[in-house]
Scaffold this active site. Structure first.
Site, mmCIF file in Angstrom:
data_model
loop_
_atom_site.group_PDB
_atom_site.id
_atom_site.type_symbol
_atom_site.label_atom_id
_atom_site.label_comp_id
_atom_site.label_asym_id
_atom_site.label_seq_id
_atom_site.Cartn_x
_atom_site.Cartn_y
_atom_site.Cartn_z
ATOM 1 N N GLU A 297 -61.367 -10.195 31.676
ATOM 2 C CA GLU A 297 -62.825 -10.153 31.485
ATOM 3 C C GLU A 297 -63.539 -11.076 32.472
ATOM 4 O OE1 GLU A 297 -60.377 -11.129 29.550
ATOM 5 O OE2 GLU A 297 -61.104 -11.923 27.623
ATOM 6 N N CYS B 187 -62.807 -17.416 27.319
ATOM 7 C CA CYS B 187 -63.499 -16.276 27.939
ATOM 8 C C CYS B 187 -64.794 -15.972 27.203
ATOM 9 C CB CYS B 187 -62.612 -15.040 27.916
ATOM 10 S SG CYS B 187 -61.207 -15.222 29.002
ATOM 11 N N ASN C 6 -24.243 -1.215 20.419
ATOM 12 C CA ASN C 6 -25.267 -0.451 19.699
ATOM 13 C C ASN C 6 -25.108 -0.625 18.194
ATOM 14 O OD1 ASN C 6 -26.122 0.427 22.165
ATOM 15 N ND2 ASN C 6 -25.394 2.531 21.959
HETATM 16 N N1 LIG Z 1 -24.765 6.967 27.641
HETATM 17 C C1 LIG Z 1 -25.203 5.747 27.451
HETATM 18 O O1 LIG Z 1 -26.376 5.534 27.124
HETATM 19 C C2 LIG Z 1 -24.260 4.596 27.643
HETATM 20 C C3 LIG Z 1 -24.771 3.316 27.906
HETATM 21 C C4 LIG Z 1 -23.889 2.262 28.024
HETATM 22 C C5 LIG Z 1 -22.525 2.483 27.888
HETATM 23 N N2 LIG Z 1 -22.074 3.721 27.666
HETATM 24 C C6 LIG Z 1 -20.634 3.970 27.478
HETATM 25 O O2 LIG Z 1 -20.181 3.154 26.420
HETATM 26 C C7 LIG Z 1 -18.823 2.849 26.648
HETATM 27 C C8 LIG Z 1 -18.613 1.367 26.455
HETATM 28 O O3 LIG Z 1 -18.801 1.064 25.106
HETATM 29 P P1 LIG Z 1 -17.945 -0.058 24.412
HETATM 30 O O4 LIG Z 1 -18.179 0.039 22.965
HETATM 31 O O5 LIG Z 1 -16.572 0.022 24.916
HETATM 32 O O6 LIG Z 1 -18.512 -1.398 25.049
HETATM 33 P P2 LIG Z 1 -19.838 -2.226 24.884
HETATM 34 O O7 LIG Z 1 -20.517 -1.912 23.613
HETATM 35 O O8 LIG Z 1 -20.599 -2.131 26.148
HETATM 36 O O9 LIG Z 1 -19.256 -3.694 24.843
HETATM 37 C C9 LIG Z 1 -18.565 -4.087 23.705
HETATM 38 C C10 LIG Z 1 -17.958 -5.442 23.940
HETATM 39 O O10 LIG Z 1 -19.009 -6.409 24.033
HETATM 40 C C11 LIG Z 1 -18.471 -7.651 23.645
HETATM 41 N N3 LIG Z 1 -19.369 -8.378 22.745
HETATM 42 C C12 LIG Z 1 -19.717 -9.681 22.873
HETATM 43 N N4 LIG Z 1 -20.517 -10.075 21.911
HETATM 44 C C13 LIG Z 1 -20.734 -9.002 21.137
HETATM 45 C C14 LIG Z 1 -21.480 -8.812 19.957
HETATM 46 N N5 LIG Z 1 -22.180 -9.794 19.405
HETATM 47 N N6 LIG Z 1 -21.433 -7.610 19.386
HETATM 48 C C15 LIG Z 1 -20.743 -6.600 19.933
HETATM 49 N N7 LIG Z 1 -20.009 -6.718 21.084
HETATM 50 C C16 LIG Z 1 -19.999 -7.918 21.665
HETATM 51 C C17 LIG Z 1 -17.157 -7.343 22.931
HETATM 52 O O11 LIG Z 1 -16.108 -7.733 23.748
HETATM 53 P P3 LIG Z 1 -15.506 -9.203 23.549
HETATM 54 O O12 LIG Z 1 -15.062 -9.262 22.124
HETATM 55 O O13 LIG Z 1 -14.465 -9.358 24.543
HETATM 56 O O14 LIG Z 1 -16.681 -10.093 23.786
HETATM 57 C C18 LIG Z 1 -17.148 -5.855 22.780
HETATM 58 O O15 LIG Z 1 -15.867 -5.300 22.861
HETATM 59 C C19 LIG Z 1 -18.481 3.310 28.040
HETATM 60 O O16 LIG Z 1 -17.775 4.526 27.956
HETATM 61 C C20 LIG Z 1 -19.818 3.546 28.662
HETATM 62 O O17 LIG Z 1 -19.794 4.567 29.634
HETATM 63 C C21 LIG Z 1 -22.900 4.785 27.536
#
Ligand SMILES: NC(=O)c1ccc[n+]([C@@H]2O[C@H](COP(=O)([O-])OP(=O)(O)OC[C@H]3O[C@@H](n4cnc5c(N)ncnc54)[C@H](OP(=O)(O)O)[C@@H]3O)[C@@H](O)[C@H]2O)c1
Length: 388
Positions: free
Chosen positions: A57, A89, A320
């Site tokens: 503003e 303002c 997620n």
């Molecule tokens: N299409 C889409 O929108 C999209 C987007 C992203 C990913 N993706 C796909 O998703 C897949 C990966 O998924 P993902 O489940 O394996 O991995 P993620 O959800 O990316 O990562 C999970 C890891 O994060 C760590 N982590 C640390 N703190 C956490 C917390 N508070 N809560 C949860 N996890 C925590 C854990 O490992 P530690 O225990 O070692 O810390 C856990 O194993 C891939 O295939 C990728 O291509 C798809």
């Protein structure tokens, strides 16, 4: 044209000006202002940016000069009446002889809400509030959550097939398919371009270590628009598994961008030191007893202290679900491509225990549907950003 449609048109213009502040105003709100003279001609406009310091503003008043006298201010957010980084303002508006203020909404900050309107009214300015309220509230929903709770607005975004899969089975599960080309995207280019816009609208992105290990993403804002602060790339990685040669780490090391922040719970001291040496910010947070991973609520509180007003979670499946289970999600933006992956090995939107009963399912409200060529997206709220 009737007086009310002129008002709406000029308020719409103020909202457009406010939107020009996306990427530039955070952690403060988006504000746009239009000043019309006594005959309804636009004589001054302004957009608030954090670095510009002066409020929308005040910029509009400066542009209008003497023509502001007797005129109307159109603005998406209540003018402030307190001394902040700038003087009130409301004082500048009163001194310039503004006779009428048409505003979409009060300031969402409970400490100052309503005070600006009060001061203007006390000085004899005619104040009208509420036109284009829904659009205005939506624009500043991140600021509202942040200023009311000290934590960012959390959007859960994913790209999936019609049957809710975010990725095919992990490559190690597909040894039998050797020779078949892999890769590609779930959604189309037009949907992915919108993801860049969403990244631009957020202060931070958040993914799990699993996504870094499987996709090796860069996670940058490639909208091509200017932003004041780099998009903060936040990684959840309890044991610091992120590879030193990942694109993410290399991009920080090469650009010295200081925009990757890893939250961990316990890790090898050498790996931590190496990451820091490469320019990655690494912070230890207390682990949740159940899984030894950093507490998501603590992470969002910490991001709030870093003046992060909005975060977009971009997966993967484990993160997620963790975010949904922790009741940390304010809204979803879910893209769907007209494809079906099927199979138990492909990756679901949210992997984990899930909600066991339909009456416990997360309820998504105020749905909006968006089309992106052949793809579509569902945007909706799990929680009201304004807290009502
Ligand atoms: N299409 C889409 O929108 C999209 C987007 C992203 C990913 N993706 C796909 O998703 C897949 C990966 O998924 P993902 O489940 O394996 O991995 P993620 O959800 O990316 O990562 C999970 C890891 O994060 C760590 N982590 C640390 N703190 C956490 C917390 N508070 N809560 C949860 N996890 C925590 C854990 O490992 P530690 O225990 O070692 O810390 C856990 O194993 C891939 O295939 C990728 O291509 C798809």
């Amino acid at each position: 044209m009737s007086a009310s449609s002129v008002d709406e048109q000029l308020l719409q213009r103020a909202l457009e000006l406010a939107r020009a502040g996306i990427g530039l105003a955070s952690p403060n709100p988006y504000v746009g202002a239009v000043i019309a003279d006594v005959d309804g001609n636009i004589v001054g406009t302004g957009t608030y940016t954090y670095s510009g310091i002066r409020h929308a503003e005040v910029l509009a008043l400066e542009a209008a000069g003497n023509k502001a006298r007797g005129g109307t201010l159109y603005i998406n957010l209540e003018p402030h009446a307190h001394q902040g980084r700038t003087p009130p303002c409301t004082d500048a508006l009163i001194a310039a002889g503004i006779r009428r203020v048409v505003a979409s909404m009060p300031d969402p900050n409970p400490k100052v809400s309503g005070l600006g309107f009060e001061k203007l009214r006390a000085a004899g300015v005619h104040v009208e509030v509420g036109q284009l309220k829904d659009e205005a509230r939506r624009l500043n929903e991140g600021f509202a959550r942040y200023i009311r709770h000290g934590t960012p607005l959390v959007t859960l975004k994913a790209a999936m097939t019609l049957d809710g899969k975010i990725a095919p089975p992990p490559s190690e599960a597909l040894k039998a398919d050797a020779g078949i080309p892999t890769g590609g995207w779930i959604t189309s280019e037009i949907a992915r371009a919108h993801v860049q816009e969403l990244r631009h609208q957020n202060d931070a992105l958040l993914v799990g270590a699993g996504t870094i290990l499987s996709d090796n993403p860069l996670l940058t804002d490639r909208s091509g628009r200017v932003r004041r602060r780099p998009l903060l790339r936040v990684i959840l990685d309890s044991r610091l598994r992120v590879p030193l040669d990942s694109r993410l780490v290399k991009s920080v090391a090469e650009g010295r961008t200081n925009d990757v922040l890893i939250f961990y719970a316990s890790a090898d001291e050498q790996k931590r030191a190496k990451l820091e040496e490469l320019g990655v910010r690494v912070e230890k947070l207390p682990a949740v007893e159940a899984d030894g991973r950093p507490d998501l609520q603590a992470i969002f509180r910490r991001l709030g202290t870093l003046e992060i007003t909005s975060v977009m979670i971009e997966g993967g499946a484990t993160v997620n679900w963790a975010a949904l289970a922790a009741n940390a999600v304010d809204k979803v933006f879910l893209f769907y491509a007209p494809k079906i992956l099927a199979g138990t090995g492909s990756i679901p939107f949210a992997a984990g225990a899930g909600f066991h009963h339909l009456n416990q399912a997360a309820q998504v409200k105020h749905l909006q549907l968006h089309r992106f060529g052949e793809d579509f997206a569902v945007e909706g709220y799990l929680r009201a950003p304004y807290g009502e």
